[in-house]
Design a protein around this motif. Sequence first.
Motif, mmCIF file in Angstrom:
data_model
loop_
_atom_site.group_PDB
_atom_site.id
_atom_site.type_symbol
_atom_site.label_atom_id
_atom_site.label_comp_id
_atom_site.label_asym_id
_atom_site.label_seq_id
_atom_site.Cartn_x
_atom_site.Cartn_y
_atom_site.Cartn_z
ATOM 1 N N LEU A 11 4.894 -16.759 12.444
ATOM 2 C CA LEU A 11 6.381 -16.000 12.060
ATOM 3 C C LEU A 11 7.483 -17.289 12.645
ATOM 4 O O LEU A 11 8.692 -16.977 12.443
ATOM 5 N N ARG A 12 6.899 -18.270 13.405
ATOM 6 C CA ARG A 12 7.788 -19.204 13.810
ATOM 7 C C ARG A 12 8.098 -20.315 12.987
ATOM 8 O O ARG A 12 8.856 -21.099 13.155
ATOM 9 N N SER A 13 7.452 -20.459 11.652
ATOM 10 C CA SER A 13 7.465 -21.524 10.832
ATOM 11 C C SER A 13 7.801 -21.342 9.372
ATOM 12 O O SER A 13 7.354 -20.298 8.876
ATOM 13 N N PRO A 14 8.773 -22.062 9.042
ATOM 14 C CA PRO A 14 9.378 -21.706 7.829
ATOM 15 C C PRO A 14 8.041 -22.108 6.474
ATOM 16 O O PRO A 14 8.155 -21.694 5.403
ATOM 17 N N VAL A 15 7.046 -22.803 6.908
ATOM 18 C CA VAL A 15 5.967 -23.021 6.235
ATOM 19 C C VAL A 15 5.292 -21.696 5.748
ATOM 20 O O VAL A 15 4.613 -21.609 4.582
ATOM 21 N N LEU A 27 -5.849 -29.245 -2.282
ATOM 22 C CA LEU A 27 -4.731 -29.399 -2.831
ATOM 23 C C LEU A 27 -3.596 -29.010 -2.024
ATOM 24 O O LEU A 27 -2.655 -29.798 -1.465
ATOM 25 N N LEU A 28 -3.552 -27.759 -1.747
ATOM 26 C CA LEU A 28 -2.561 -27.312 -0.887
ATOM 27 C C LEU A 28 -2.632 -27.630 0.562
ATOM 28 O O LEU A 28 -1.422 -27.839 1.069
ATOM 29 N N THR A 29 -3.881 -27.815 0.906
ATOM 30 C CA THR A 29 -3.667 -28.244 2.408
ATOM 31 C C THR A 29 -3.201 -29.691 2.402
ATOM 32 O O THR A 29 -2.494 -29.989 3.484
ATOM 33 N N GLY A 30 -3.461 -30.729 1.479
ATOM 34 C CA GLY A 30 -2.982 -31.942 1.657
ATOM 35 C C GLY A 30 -1.465 -32.064 1.467
ATOM 36 O O GLY A 30 -0.583 -32.718 2.129
ATOM 37 N N SER A 31 -0.850 -31.057 0.634
ATOM 38 C CA SER A 31 0.492 -30.804 0.334
ATOM 39 C C SER A 31 1.214 -30.420 1.549
ATOM 40 O O SER A 31 2.384 -31.125 2.119
ATOM 41 N N LEU A 32 0.682 -29.497 2.204
ATOM 42 C CA LEU A 32 1.331 -28.915 3.311
ATOM 43 C C LEU A 32 1.269 -29.879 4.462
ATOM 44 O O LEU A 32 2.347 -29.840 5.494
ATOM 45 N N ILE A 33 0.342 -30.442 4.846
ATOM 46 C CA ILE A 33 0.194 -31.490 5.692
ATOM 47 C C ILE A 33 1.122 -32.581 5.489
ATOM 48 O O ILE A 33 1.886 -32.998 6.631
ATOM 49 N N ALA A 34 1.403 -33.018 4.521
ATOM 50 C CA ALA A 34 2.350 -34.059 4.051
ATOM 51 C C ALA A 34 3.895 -33.668 4.505
ATOM 52 O O ALA A 34 4.480 -34.379 4.969
ATOM 53 N N VAL A 81 3.842 -23.682 -6.217
ATOM 54 C CA VAL A 81 4.529 -24.976 -6.117
ATOM 55 C C VAL A 81 5.841 -25.164 -6.008
ATOM 56 O O VAL A 81 6.222 -25.918 -5.408
ATOM 57 N N ALA A 82 6.349 -23.971 -6.752
ATOM 58 C CA ALA A 82 7.796 -24.051 -6.514
ATOM 59 C C ALA A 82 8.344 -23.642 -5.000
ATOM 60 O O ALA A 82 9.537 -24.138 -4.702
ATOM 61 N N ALA A 83 7.594 -22.845 -4.186
ATOM 62 C CA ALA A 83 7.910 -22.595 -2.831
ATOM 63 C C ALA A 83 7.786 -23.676 -2.076
ATOM 64 O O ALA A 83 8.493 -24.021 -1.134
ATOM 65 N N VAL A 84 6.732 -24.591 -2.362
ATOM 66 C CA VAL A 84 6.442 -26.041 -1.773
ATOM 67 C C VAL A 84 7.744 -26.672 -1.761
ATOM 68 O O VAL A 84 8.249 -27.524 -0.948
ATOM 69 N N GLY A 85 8.159 -26.730 -3.059
ATOM 70 C CA GLY A 85 9.436 -27.585 -3.588
ATOM 71 C C GLY A 85 10.524 -27.161 -2.713
ATOM 72 O O GLY A 85 11.377 -27.818 -2.232
ATOM 73 N N ILE A 86 10.578 -25.985 -2.746
ATOM 74 C CA ILE A 86 11.891 -25.471 -1.929
ATOM 75 C C ILE A 86 11.791 -25.432 -0.398
ATOM 76 O O ILE A 86 12.851 -25.923 0.210
ATOM 77 N N LEU A 87 10.702 -25.582 0.033
ATOM 78 C CA LEU A 87 10.364 -25.940 1.467
ATOM 79 C C LEU A 87 10.730 -27.397 1.846
ATOM 80 O O LEU A 87 11.567 -27.552 2.719
ATOM 81 N N ILE A 88 10.217 -28.289 0.752
ATOM 82 C CA ILE A 88 10.760 -29.649 1.003
ATOM 83 C C ILE A 88 12.260 -29.784 0.914
ATOM 84 O O ILE A 88 12.819 -30.823 1.657
ATOM 85 N N VAL A 89 12.890 -29.215 0.068
ATOM 86 C CA VAL A 89 14.382 -29.281 -0.042
ATOM 87 C C VAL A 89 14.882 -28.800 1.338
ATOM 88 O O VAL A 89 15.897 -29.113 1.637
ATOM 89 N N TRP A 90 14.272 -27.717 1.717
ATOM 90 C CA TRP A 90 15.047 -27.121 3.154
ATOM 91 C C TRP A 90 14.857 -28.342 4.352
ATOM 92 O O TRP A 90 15.601 -28.276 4.962
ATOM 93 N N LEU A 106 13.419 -30.308 -5.386
ATOM 94 C CA LEU A 106 14.004 -29.755 -6.386
ATOM 95 C C LEU A 106 13.300 -30.067 -7.771
ATOM 96 O O LEU A 106 13.025 -29.022 -8.348
ATOM 97 N N TRP A 107 12.852 -30.923 -7.826
ATOM 98 C CA TRP A 107 12.068 -31.550 -8.873
ATOM 99 C C TRP A 107 10.775 -30.787 -8.965
ATOM 100 O O TRP A 107 10.064 -30.279 -9.819
ATOM 101 N N LEU A 108 10.097 -30.757 -8.027
ATOM 102 C CA LEU A 108 8.743 -30.039 -7.673
ATOM 103 C C LEU A 108 8.980 -28.709 -7.918
ATOM 104 O O LEU A 108 7.994 -27.961 -8.368
ATOM 105 N N ALA A 109 10.038 -28.019 -7.320
ATOM 106 C CA ALA A 109 10.226 -26.680 -7.705
ATOM 107 C C ALA A 109 10.368 -26.125 -9.220
ATOM 108 O O ALA A 109 9.852 -25.362 -9.609
ATOM 109 N N MET A 110 11.141 -27.373 -9.877
ATOM 110 C CA MET A 110 11.576 -26.902 -11.166
ATOM 111 C C MET A 110 10.259 -27.058 -12.165
ATOM 112 O O MET A 110 9.841 -26.350 -13.018
#
Length: 473
Positions: free
Chosen positions: A286-290, A169-176, A203-212, A220-224
């Motif tokens: 260290l070069r990636s915000p991911v 699940l996390l692999t699919g999300s971060l690839i997207a 999940v909140a961290a992934v949401g913040i990454l998408i916002v960024w 934002l909705w995902l983070a919430m």
Amino acid sequence: MMNTPTGTAPAIQGSRRRGAVRHGYSRWAPVAVAIAVGTAYIAFAAWQWSQFAVKSWDLSIFAQLLDRYSQLQAPIVTVKGEGYNLLGDHFHPLLALLAPVYAAFPHAFTLLVVQALCFAAAAGMFTRAAQRQLGAAAGVVLGLAFGLSWGLQHAAEAQFHEIALAVPLLTGSLIAVLEGRWKAAAIWAAPLVFVKEDLGLTVAAVGILIVWRARTPAGLWLAMWGFGWFLVATLVVLPMLNPAGAWAYADKANPLAVLTDPASLFNRSKGETLLLLLVLTGGLILRSPVALVMVPTLAWRFLSTNDGYWGPTWHYSAILMPIAFVALLDAVRQGNPSRWSWVNSYASHGAAIAGTAALLLQPGLPLPGVIDPKAGEWEPRADAAAAALASVPAGASVVSDIGLMSYLVDSHQVYWIGNTNPDPDCVLIDRIAGGTPAEWGNVIDIALKTHPLTEYAMTFEAGGYELACRPDA
């Protein structure tokens, strides 16, 4: 259509398309990697099972859980205690999706196969993403490095845990996220809150990454969503269903404890975990915000008072592997080159660096043990273990330590010897590797101390295994 800042999604997607044209693309490479990884983990699980190697009581716990779900019953797990609802231990309702699989194959070993397939699926998904951006050869190298990474291998060694569902699940999300598919990223990430309570923060961290990256409300909705479910799980569901009326691990999640012991922040085990993350990726994460998506997991582990969470072994680092490798892929392909040419040159060799690091780490990891010349040798106590299991009467209730517990849960009502349990039909201990303290005496002594009103007689003793049963069992 969502607005995206210059240099984010379109640039990433364009880079991906150009990479596919320049390097070539193999539609079968992800399948081949997935098959190789799945086969390796299933073979390892089969070897472990044949050797009667049991790391903990967890496999038995999850087997009992799925047995209850497969019968459409509440998840009462007697290994944890009489009447214990496992949703009061950790919040993992998504495991209910495995109930049909367990119903078709009602065996603890089924869970080990499911976990192997989860890791294989994630490796195949990552291979496909990597080859789209770096080409078929580099994609296979990175896919195998991911699939055979130290975090996944130690998770396999620790046998089944709910975290297995989180890896694909996390692999699919971060690839997207990497490819600018924001809606898909949210859809992949959203179910993680039902895998384990702490993953709400991930999940909140992934949401913040998408916002960024996208400046889109979806992030934002995902983070919430993630943070909200973390609060619901830890403040409402777990205390409500736990026998003690509280989140069972709240006392271990104590960030303020570090103030009384600052030196614990620099514990060697924590350093090993961080070092392995850097070595596996050549420091390129260290070069990636991911990589920031790792922060919630590393924070709860390193700030915990339980030192078992700190090191690289067990299953706690499995969730870090998708983050590390997608961050590596992002670092290699990101459109923000360094002003130092040597950094750009180094990053361009990211696949080779990760592949080499993964290869060099293999001798110290669990999987290579399967190909050791001694791996095919029959465990000296295996015959005794099989005989002990055969001596347990059909359908009998059993109090056991962890030695043979996982081999009993499919066909017996099993309790752990360390709890206060109802009088069972039999008591079974492994005096060598079961974890029962030697000072407790033999199985008859234990039966008399823990069940003084019930008569037991020794019915089997060999190879360190001792079985005592009631005469009427």
